[in-house]
Scaffold this motif. Structure first.
Motif, PDB file in Angstrom:
ATOM      1  N   ASN A  73       0.869  -1.312  -0.004  1.00 42.52           N
ATOM      2  CA  ASN A  73      -0.143  -0.017  -0.098  1.00 42.52           C
ATOM      3  C   ASN A  73       0.806   1.191  -0.056  1.00 42.52           C
ATOM      4  N   HIS A  91       2.653   1.725  -3.544  1.00 49.06           N
ATOM      5  CA  HIS A  91       1.728   2.229  -4.315  1.00 49.06           C
ATOM      6  C   HIS A  91       1.532   3.557  -4.321  1.00 49.06           C
ATOM      7  N   SER A  92       1.284   4.145  -2.998  1.00 46.12           N
ATOM      8  CA  SER A  92       0.848   5.656  -2.942  1.00 46.12           C
ATOM      9  C   SER A  92       2.087   6.410  -3.270  1.00 46.12           C
TER      10      SER A  92
END
Ligand code: ZN
Length: 349
Positions: free
Chosen positions: A173, A176-177
């Motif tokens: 996560n 990804h960010s």
């Protein structure tokens, strides 16, 4: 956690019966459904791209459930015609499959045939050309295979542990960010570098994963199938300068024409969220003459969408929510009405 919240709010909406009350005002005239992979469930604990896949049994049950509820499955051309001419009878559903994965042919196509359901396939042309790079699958494999991942100096977070499934979820996560905030080129470079360090072979659009042009030509010959364009290299178009975004869209049309002898009239923006496709892309799709173009902004179709045919919303059939009753709630429009704060159109940014 977010998935858990979504799941429980869908349950509440279902059991409260609220979706039936909402259907009349928020169900719209139908919905376009997004699908990626259709394949039997796998049981590895770490599957971050799981939301992009559903099982063949789920699709089968979904089609039956929709028909029982009076939905009509139509092609994108038919949906376009009804929106343009305001010819609304029964509520409609268009099924769309992104990326031309092999499992669309292997698992989804027989189900579509059995139920006589029209569907669309959006092709990123580099995939059947065998020059595609599926960085999101590569990243998943790197995180699955690694105990830790180092990011380059430019990022505040440098080293991320990923030994346990919980750490792997946190790491992916986070990666990804941070990567998605930057340019498309840098994202692909960095995923390439960390794959080399982890000894992971990057996922390319090979025979095992993606359909060939010949297979796509065979499918295109079936009247149930609509072929749509999905750029050449599957970039987040909004991250690209205008000439690059334009040529990604225009060249995918030219390549499909050259390889399949047909001119695609429908388009899907890769990734399709507001960070990947916005007003500039909607205008380009109009200028290129597409009849429709779809995003992944969640929503059902309303008559007003006739004025926004290159910014259409879709509902994702999400592998995390594989129960027919969730779809009953989603197609009632109540969940997407809530997420769009009760605005029917979500196209201005
Ligand atoms: Zn895609």
């Amino acid at each position: 956690m977010r998935d858990l919240l979504i799941r429980s709010s869908l349950e509440v909406l279902y059991f409260s019966g609220a979706h039936w009350l909402f259907r009349r005002s928020w169900g719209g005239v139908g919905a376009i459904v997004t699908l990626h992979h259709v394949r039997p469930a796998r049981d590895e604990p770490f599957q971050p791209n799981r939301s992009l896949e559903v099982t063949p049994e789920f699709i089968d049950g979904f089609i039956r459930a929709c028909r029982r509820q009076g939905f009509e499955f139509v092609s994108l051309d038919e949906m376009h015609y009804r929106l343009k001419s305001r010819a609304f009878g029964s509520r409609l559903i268009c099924l769309t499959f992104d990326d031309a994965y092999r499992d669309t042919l292997q698992f989804a196509y027989p189900i579509m045939k059995r139920h006589d359901v029209p569907f669309a396939i959006y092709i990123p042309t580099s995939f059947p050309d065998r020059s595609g790079y599926l960085w999101w699958l590569t990243l998943e494999a790197v995180v699955a295979a690694s105990d830790y991942i180092d990011l380059p100096n430019e990022y505040a977070v440098r080293r991320m542990s990923c030994r346990t499934p919980a750490q792997k979820w946190r790491a992916i996560n986070m990666i990804h960010s941070v990567l998605c905030a930057g340019s498309e080129k840098r994202l692909r470079e960095i995923v390439g570098q960390i794959a080399v360090r982890a000894g992971v072979t990057p996922f390319t659009s090979d025979d095992s994963l993606c359909m060939s042009w010949q297979e796509l030509a065979d499918l295109a010959a079936d009247p149930l199938v609509t072929i749509g364009a999905h750029t050449v290299n599957h970039p987040r178009l909004r991250k690209e300068i205008t000439p690059v975004a334009w040529s990604e869209m225009a060249e995918s049309v030219a390549r499909i024409k050259a390889m399949l002898g047909l001119s695609p009239k429908h388009f899907a923006y890769p990734f399709g969220a507001p960070s990947a496709a916005g007003p500039r892309e909607f205008a380009m799709a109009r200028e290129l003459g597409f009849k429709t173009a779809v995003t992944t902004r969640p929503g059902v179709l309303f008559p007003e969408h006739r004025g926004h045919l290159t910014a259409l919303p879709r509902i994702s059939l999400n592998g995390q929510f594989q129960r027919p009753r969730y779809m009953t709630v989603l197609t009632s429009g109540v969940a997407t009405a809530l997420s769009n704060r009760f605005q029917r159109l979500n196209v201005s940014h």
